[in-house]
Design an enzyme around this catalytic site. Sequence first.
Site, short mmCIF file in Angstrom:
data_model
loop_
_atom_site.label_atom_id
_atom_site.label_comp_id
_atom_site.label_asym_id
_atom_site.label_seq_id
_atom_site.Cartn_x
_atom_site.Cartn_y
_atom_site.Cartn_z
CE LYS A 13 -2.80 0.47 3.50
NZ LYS A 13 -2.68 1.79 4.17
NE ARG A 88 -5.06 2.83 11.47
CZ ARG A 88 -4.34 2.26 10.51
NH1 ARG A 88 -4.85 1.31 9.75
NH2 ARG A 88 -3.09 2.61 10.31
NE ARG A 127 8.87 -8.33 5.51
CZ ARG A 127 8.96 -6.99 5.47
NH1 ARG A 127 8.73 -6.36 4.36
NH2 ARG A 127 9.25 -6.32 6.55
NE ARG A 159 10.64 -6.72 12.00
CZ ARG A 159 9.61 -6.09 11.45
NH1 ARG A 159 9.47 -6.05 10.13
NH2 ARG A 159 8.72 -5.48 12.19
NE ARG A 170 0.99 -7.15 10.71
CZ ARG A 170 2.01 -6.97 9.86
NH1 ARG A 170 2.95 -7.88 9.74
NH2 ARG A 170 2.06 -5.88 9.14
#
Length: 216
Positions: A13, A88, A127, A159, A170
């Site tokens: 985004k 949001r 990642r 991470r 999430r």
Amino acid sequence: MRLVLVGPPGAGKGTQAQFIASNLSIPKISTGDIFRANVSGGTELGKLAKTYMDRGDLVPDEVTIAMVRDRLSEDDAQDGFLLDGFPRNVPQAEILKKMLADWGQALDLVLELVVDDDEVVRRLAGRRTCSQCGRIWHVEFDDKQDDLCDACGGTLFQRDDDKEETVRHRLEVYQEQTAPLINFYADEGILVGVDATGPVEEVTQRAMDAIRPFLG
Ligand SMILES: [Zn+2]
């Protein structure tokens, strides 16, 4: 063009916001940038926001809204803007609608970046971050076979934010919070979805194709 960009984590985004805004010659206004500008500029709202952030608390809606109102009042936003990170939720969307109406303005379009969950997991869970220089590598896209950083030789690690379980959580939180917002804008008749899979430039192209009919 007054535009809101929405999309799940991992949809690219931030990158798309930048490209689309620059293609349309409108300012990209993200809540992150507004927060930083207010805090580093030492504005009253910035000082207020900082008291919450220093305690690790969420900045209350009314502070965020006041900052957005200030930013949208600036000269460069009078002929259009791209909002990223706001609204949001539905209450914020209603406030934004009223704010713009008070100025004789309205949103033209809400662009939703659409990526399926498995693709987001593939992007984020692949990642690996360098423990020394912080650079991010991707096991698949960078064809990373070992766990050493090609730039500095540091050890790579995953991470917590990038772990599949965390990413899926999430995504659930995002769906839960955003679904009502998406419905709100669908009801307003200004929601357009864009397939956000594939190379960055192709996604930007698709987004621009979707925006064009709405340009005055
Ligand atoms: Zn490194």
